[in-house]
Design an enzyme around this catalytic site. Structure first.
Site, PDB file in Angstrom:
ATOM      1  N   SER A   1       0.844  -1.194   0.000  1.00 36.42           N
ATOM      2  CA  SER A   1       0.000   0.000   0.000  1.00 36.42           C
ATOM      3  C   SER A   1       0.882   1.247   0.000  1.00 36.42           C
ATOM      4  O   SER A   1       2.060   1.186   0.372  1.00 36.42           O
ATOM      5  CB  SER A   1      -0.865  -0.014   1.272  1.00 36.42           C
ATOM      6  OG  SER A   1      -1.385   1.268   1.551  1.00 36.42           O
TER       7      SER A   1
ATOM      8  N   TYR B   1      -2.631  -0.180  10.243  1.00 35.30           N
ATOM      9  CA  TYR B   1      -2.651  -0.592   8.837  1.00 35.30           C
ATOM     10  C   TYR B   1      -1.350  -0.194   8.155  1.00 35.30           C
ATOM     11  O   TYR B   1      -0.765  -0.971   7.392  1.00 35.30           O
ATOM     12  CB  TYR B   1      -3.848   0.058   8.142  1.00 35.30           C
ATOM     13  CG  TYR B   1      -4.037  -0.340   6.688  1.00 35.30           C
ATOM     14  CD1 TYR B   1      -4.493  -1.611   6.349  1.00 35.30           C
ATOM     15  CD2 TYR B   1      -3.776   0.560   5.664  1.00 35.30           C
ATOM     16  CE1 TYR B   1      -4.683  -1.970   5.014  1.00 35.30           C
ATOM     17  CE2 TYR B   1      -3.961   0.209   4.335  1.00 35.30           C
ATOM     18  CZ  TYR B   1      -4.418  -1.053   4.011  1.00 35.30           C
ATOM     19  OH  TYR B   1      -4.597  -1.404   2.694  1.00 35.30           O
TER      20      TYR B   1
HETATM   21  N1  LIG Z   1      -8.700  -0.229  -1.746  1.00 35.72           N
HETATM   22  C1  LIG Z   1      -7.536   0.399  -1.716  1.00 35.72           C
HETATM   23  O1  LIG Z   1      -7.448   1.620  -1.982  1.00 35.72           O
HETATM   24  C2  LIG Z   1      -6.293  -0.369  -1.397  1.00 35.72           C
HETATM   25  C3  LIG Z   1      -5.061   0.300  -1.486  1.00 35.72           C
HETATM   26  C4  LIG Z   1      -3.905  -0.381  -1.212  1.00 35.72           C
HETATM   27  C5  LIG Z   1      -3.950  -1.704  -0.844  1.00 35.72           C
HETATM   28  N2  LIG Z   1      -5.158  -2.340  -0.734  1.00 35.72           N
HETATM   29  C6  LIG Z   1      -5.130  -3.760  -0.367  1.00 35.72           C
HETATM   30  O2  LIG Z   1      -5.732  -4.499  -1.408  1.00 35.72           O
HETATM   31  C7  LIG Z   1      -6.194  -5.741  -0.866  1.00 35.72           C
HETATM   32  C8  LIG Z   1      -7.636  -5.949  -1.295  1.00 35.72           C
HETATM   33  O3  LIG Z   1      -8.448  -4.999  -0.611  1.00 35.72           O
HETATM   34  P1  LIG Z   1      -9.704  -4.273  -1.257  1.00 35.72           P
HETATM   35  O4  LIG Z   1      -9.418  -2.831  -1.332  1.00 35.72           O
HETATM   36  O5  LIG Z   1     -10.121  -5.004  -2.482  1.00 35.72           O
HETATM   37  O6  LIG Z   1     -10.752  -4.397  -0.083  1.00 35.72           O
HETATM   38  P2  LIG Z   1     -11.907  -5.463   0.179  1.00 35.72           P
HETATM   39  O7  LIG Z   1     -12.347  -5.189   1.579  1.00 35.72           O
HETATM   40  O8  LIG Z   1     -12.891  -5.377  -0.923  1.00 35.72           O
HETATM   41  O9  LIG Z   1     -11.126  -6.835   0.080  1.00 35.72           O
HETATM   42  C9  LIG Z   1     -10.449  -7.392   1.157  1.00 35.72           C
HETATM   43  C10 LIG Z   1     -10.516  -8.881   0.987  1.00 35.72           C
HETATM   44  O10 LIG Z   1      -9.869  -9.485   2.084  1.00 35.72           O
HETATM   45  C11 LIG Z   1     -10.654 -10.581   2.492  1.00 35.72           C
HETATM   46  N3  LIG Z   1     -10.437 -10.872   3.898  1.00 35.72           N
HETATM   47  C12 LIG Z   1     -10.569 -10.009   4.935  1.00 35.72           C
HETATM   48  N4  LIG Z   1     -10.319 -10.648   6.094  1.00 35.72           N
HETATM   49  C13 LIG Z   1     -10.016 -11.934   5.764  1.00 35.72           C
HETATM   50  C14 LIG Z   1      -9.659 -13.085   6.512  1.00 35.72           C
HETATM   51  N5  LIG Z   1      -9.540 -13.015   7.840  1.00 35.72           N
HETATM   52  N6  LIG Z   1      -9.441 -14.231   5.859  1.00 35.72           N
HETATM   53  C15 LIG Z   1      -9.553 -14.288   4.509  1.00 35.72           C
HETATM   54  N7  LIG Z   1      -9.871 -13.241   3.746  1.00 35.72           N
HETATM   55  C16 LIG Z   1     -10.098 -12.076   4.372  1.00 35.72           C
HETATM   56  C17 LIG Z   1     -12.082 -10.138   2.259  1.00 35.72           C
HETATM   57  O11 LIG Z   1     -12.944 -11.251   2.174  1.00 35.72           O
HETATM   58  C18 LIG Z   1     -11.966  -9.400   0.945  1.00 35.72           C
HETATM   59  O12 LIG Z   1     -12.101 -10.279  -0.149  1.00 35.72           O
HETATM   60  C19 LIG Z   1      -6.006  -5.628   0.640  1.00 35.72           C
HETATM   61  O13 LIG Z   1      -4.788  -6.253   0.996  1.00 35.72           O
HETATM   62  C20 LIG Z   1      -5.907  -4.139   0.862  1.00 35.72           C
HETATM   63  O14 LIG Z   1      -5.237  -3.845   2.067  1.00 35.72           O
HETATM   64  C21 LIG Z   1      -6.324  -1.704  -1.008  1.00 35.72           C
END
Ligand SMILES: NC(=O)c1ccc[n+]([C@@H]2O[C@H](COP(=O)([O-])OP(=O)(O)OC[C@H]3O[C@@H](n4cnc5c(N)ncnc54)[C@H](O)[C@@H]3O)[C@@H](O)[C@H]2O)c1
Length: 197
Positions: free
Chosen positions: A81, A94
């Site tokens: 991130s 985070y």
């Molecule tokens: N959205 C953003 O702007 C952004 C930016 C940088 C990084 N990220 C990272 O991208 C990745 C995907 O996140 P997203 O933005 O699609 O959000 P999201 O909340 O849509 O997806 C998160 C995923 O993690 C899964 N998850 C959560 N807890 C879990 C557990 N205990 N066991 C198994 N699965 C679990 C959820 O089911 C979901 O599919 C994450 O690692 C997030 O930190 C997101």
């Protein structure tokens, strides 16, 4: 060729402060739910590190990379991130957990360098998803102050979309990247390059 993408991640409210900056008057703020640095709950920090680093990256790699050892063309892709480079305000848990993911990406790339497993990461900027939609947009779809701040700090002036991730993910997991391991690639519309001035 096997590919492991460690995508699970997220934050926890108990690892989040109410305000970006600590002020003297915060010590006397008794409003329900108001949290300073001193109110951060170790349970929230633990949850966030477990989700992003331990349970979301290290342990799944232990499980799935067992079958990759010694085979050519296998790779692991972690999801870091912007917070890993410079922490955003209010979310120390985070930010620290994603910094751990970036650091571990380098560590594991070196560790697995002799057995055919490459390890890289992407560092997305800001994408509207379930984990941040309520923080960045109001019910009517307009931007919250934090959403406005993020867009104003993103030179391209928009959130990322899933399509913005595809070519980098394909590139890092493909054999064409056979000599690339241990890198963290920002996909952020210029966020990490911009000083804000
Ligand atoms: N959205 C953003 O702007 C952004 C930016 C940088 C990084 N990220 C990272 O991208 C990745 C995907 O996140 P997203 O933005 O699609 O959000 P999201 O909340 O849509 O997806 C998160 C995923 O993690 C899964 N998850 C959560 N807890 C879990 C557990 N205990 N066991 C198994 N699965 C679990 C959820 O089911 C979901 O599919 C994450 O690692 C997030 O930190 C997101």
């Amino acid at each position: 060729m096997d590919i492991l993408i460690n995508g699970a991640g997220g934050n926890h409210p108990l690892g989040t402060t109410s305000n970006p900056f600590f002020q003297m008057e915060d010590l006397n703020n008794t409003a329900e739910g108001f949290k300073t640095f001193f109110d951060l709950d170790p349970k929230g920090i633990e949850f966030t590190f477990n989700l992003n680093f331990l349970g979301g990256t290290l342990i799944p790699t232990q499980v799935f990379a067992t079958d990759m050892v010694g085979r050519d063309g296998c790779s692991v892709l972690n999801i870091s991130s912007m917070n890993a480079f410079t922490p955003l305000t209010k979310i120390p848990a985070y930010s620290g957990a994603k910094a751990a993911v970036s650091n571990f990406t380098q560590w594991l790339a070196v560790h697995f360098s002799k057995v055919g497993i490459r390890v890289n990461a992407i560092a997305p900027g800001f994408f509207l998803t379930d984990q941040n939609r309520a923080l960045l947009t109001n019910d009517d779809g307009s931007a919250t102050p934090r959403g406005e701040q993020i867009i104003s700090q993103t030179p391209m002036g928009r959130y990322g979309t899933p399509a913005d991730l595809v070519s980098t993910v394909n590139w890092l997991c493909d054999d064409g990247a056979a000599f690339i391991t241990g890198i963290v690639v920002p996909i952020d519309g210029g966020f990490s390059a911009y000083s804000g001035v």
